[in-house]
Design a protein around this motif. Sequence first.
Motif, PDB file in Angstrom:
ATOM      1  N   ASN A  94      46.946  33.572  46.542  1.00 23.64           N
ATOM      2  CA  ASN A  94      45.734  33.834  47.328  1.00 23.64           C
ATOM      3  C   ASN A  94      44.822  34.871  46.684  1.00 23.64           C
ATOM      4  O   ASN A  94      43.610  34.679  46.613  1.00 23.64           O
ATOM      5  CB  ASN A  94      46.096  34.275  48.744  1.00 23.64           C
ATOM      6  CG  ASN A  94      46.853  33.218  49.493  1.00 23.64           C
ATOM      7  OD1 ASN A  94      47.911  32.781  49.058  1.00 23.64           O
ATOM      8  ND2 ASN A  94      46.331  32.810  50.635  1.00 23.64           N
ATOM      9  N   LYS A  95      45.384  35.967  46.221  1.00 21.75           N
ATOM     10  CA  LYS A  95      44.571  37.046  45.652  1.00 21.75           C
ATOM     11  C   LYS A  95      43.813  36.585  44.410  1.00 21.75           C
ATOM     12  O   LYS A  95      42.691  37.008  44.183  1.00 21.75           O
ATOM     13  CB  LYS A  95      45.430  38.260  45.318  1.00 21.75           C
ATOM     14  CG  LYS A  95      45.854  39.024  46.543  1.00 21.75           C
ATOM     15  CD  LYS A  95      46.612  40.283  46.180  1.00 21.75           C
ATOM     16  CE  LYS A  95      47.026  41.005  47.431  1.00 21.75           C
ATOM     17  NZ  LYS A  95      47.804  42.205  47.141  1.00 21.75           N
ATOM     18  N   GLU A  99      39.765  36.979  44.990  1.00 30.46           N
ATOM     19  CA  GLU A  99      39.143  38.020  44.194  1.00 30.46           C
ATOM     20  C   GLU A  99      38.145  37.476  43.177  1.00 30.46           C
ATOM     21  O   GLU A  99      37.295  38.194  42.703  1.00 30.46           O
ATOM     22  CB  GLU A  99      40.208  38.860  43.486  1.00 30.46           C
ATOM     23  CG  GLU A  99      41.012  39.686  44.461  1.00 30.46           C
ATOM     24  CD  GLU A  99      42.146  40.447  43.803  1.00 30.46           C
ATOM     25  OE1 GLU A  99      42.360  40.289  42.590  1.00 30.46           O
ATOM     26  OE2 GLU A  99      42.831  41.205  44.521  1.00 30.46           O
TER      27      GLU A  99
END
Length: 100
Positions: A94-95, A99
């Motif tokens: 997810n990050k 990001e």
Amino acid sequence: MRRHEYFVYILTNQNKTVLYVGMTNDLSRRLSEHTDKYNPEGFTAKYKCKFLLHWESYQYVRDAIAREKEIKKWRREKKEKLISENNPNWDFLNKEVVEN
């Protein structure tokens, strides 16, 4: 001319016991929707699927839709193999998406 981008993705829950296959044109937004339980009656909310394990990018929506349908027909073992090819530890990605 603007280049379109479509994504096929696989989510799981915290314990990695459920797999969900989806398609979107904005992966970051869609992950946020899953996390925020955008559809509280839906499959991903019910089974707490909000952790990204795999995604693929396509230029044409028809290709993404075809791939999503293809993967959805697979047995779990084949989906697990696909995930493990690029994410052998089944890390939550997810990050990486949010990001960028």
